[in-house]
Design a protein around this motif. Structure first.
Motif, PDB file in Angstrom:
ATOM      1  N   ASN A  36       0.800  -1.115   0.048  1.00 45.99           N
ATOM      2  CA  ASN A  36       0.084  -0.333   0.153  1.00 45.99           C
ATOM      3  C   ASN A  36       0.927   1.110  -0.048  1.00 45.99           C
ATOM      4  O   ASN A  36       1.872   1.184   0.024  1.00 45.99           O
ATOM      5  N   LYS A  37       0.204   2.448  -0.122  1.00 41.49           N
ATOM      6  CA  LYS A  37       1.079   3.707  -0.275  1.00 41.49           C
ATOM      7  C   LYS A  37       1.716   3.971   0.898  1.00 41.49           C
ATOM      8  O   LYS A  37       2.715   4.985   0.845  1.00 41.49           O
ATOM      9  N   THR A  99       1.197   2.712  -8.869  1.00 37.38           N
ATOM     10  CA  THR A  99      -0.182   3.169  -9.517  1.00 37.38           C
ATOM     11  C   THR A  99       0.350   4.743  -9.085  1.00 37.38           C
ATOM     12  O   THR A  99       0.917   5.287  -8.216  1.00 37.38           O
ATOM     13  N   THR A 101      -2.216   6.320  -7.254  1.00 32.91           N
ATOM     14  CA  THR A 101      -2.191   6.348  -5.902  1.00 32.91           C
ATOM     15  C   THR A 101      -1.217   5.987  -4.889  1.00 32.91           C
ATOM     16  O   THR A 101      -1.197   6.043  -3.558  1.00 32.91           O
ATOM     17  N   THR A 103       0.115   2.771  -4.649  1.00 34.48           N
ATOM     18  CA  THR A 103       0.207   1.382  -4.600  1.00 34.48           C
ATOM     19  C   THR A 103       1.095   0.617  -5.192  1.00 34.48           C
ATOM     20  O   THR A 103       1.231   0.980  -6.523  1.00 34.48           O
ATOM     21  N   GLU A 140      -6.341  -0.067   2.223  1.00 30.63           N
ATOM     22  CA  GLU A 140      -4.973  -0.234   2.979  1.00 30.63           C
ATOM     23  C   GLU A 140      -4.722  -1.325   3.763  1.00 30.63           C
ATOM     24  O   GLU A 140      -3.849  -1.792   4.546  1.00 30.63           O
TER      25      GLU A 140
END
Length: 165
Positions: A36-37, A99, A101, A103, A140
């Motif tokens: 996740n980010k 991505t 975002t 990710t 997330e």
């Protein structure tokens, strides 16, 4: 879900299989990871008979990759660099996409495995179709979606079979 490799991908499957044999690892895709980010591991699945690592180590490795990816983007002399996309070693290749975002999706595979870019695009599509559209998925959080698992396993098998891995 079907996916066909690009026509240029059929150039060197024998060379890739030979590189895997020389490295002493199984040919083809070894694992798929989603980070996740924030750098937290939300998905990891092995698809080859490679030495396993424990859960804490996978979490640590995901965090390290997230950090290396971010540092490489900042240190790059190339304008607009988004981070490491390919890491090639004697024993494996790691290919990554990020991505918009934040990710990150990455796969590990035997050296010189063909079609990893296409596989990552497929993983991203499957993520959008089966994870993000799942009303029970919380952003997330770890991915627990049977349809995502099934279709991802099918995509990995299709790539490995297409190139004779």
């Amino acid at each position: 879900y079907t996916s066909s490799p690009p026509s240029s991908a059929f150039a060197e499957p024998e060379a890739a299989a030979a590189a895997a044999a020389a490295a002493g690892v199984p040919p083809g895709v070894h694992s798929v990871w989603v980070i996740n980010k924030s750098g937290g591991l939300v998905y990891q699945k092995n698809y080859a008979d490679v030495p396993g690592i424990d859960t804490n180590e996978t979490l640590r490795l995901a965090s390290i990759w997230h950090s290396l990816h971010a540092i490489s983007a900042q240190l790059s002399p190339v304008e607009g660099c988004t981070g490491i996309e390919l890491l090639e070693t004697e024993h494996f290749d790691l290919r990554c996409i990020q991505t918009a975002t934040g990710t990150k999706f990455f796969v590990t595979a035997s050296p010189r495995t063909i079609g990893l870019d296409q596989l990552l695009r497929t993983v991203y599509d499957l993520y959008g179709d089966y994870v993000m559209k799942n009303p029970f998925y919380e952003l997330e959080m770890p991915i627990r979606c049977e349809l995502f698992d099934q279709n991802l396993a099918y995509a990995v098998r299709a790539l490995n079979n297409a190139f004779g891995y």
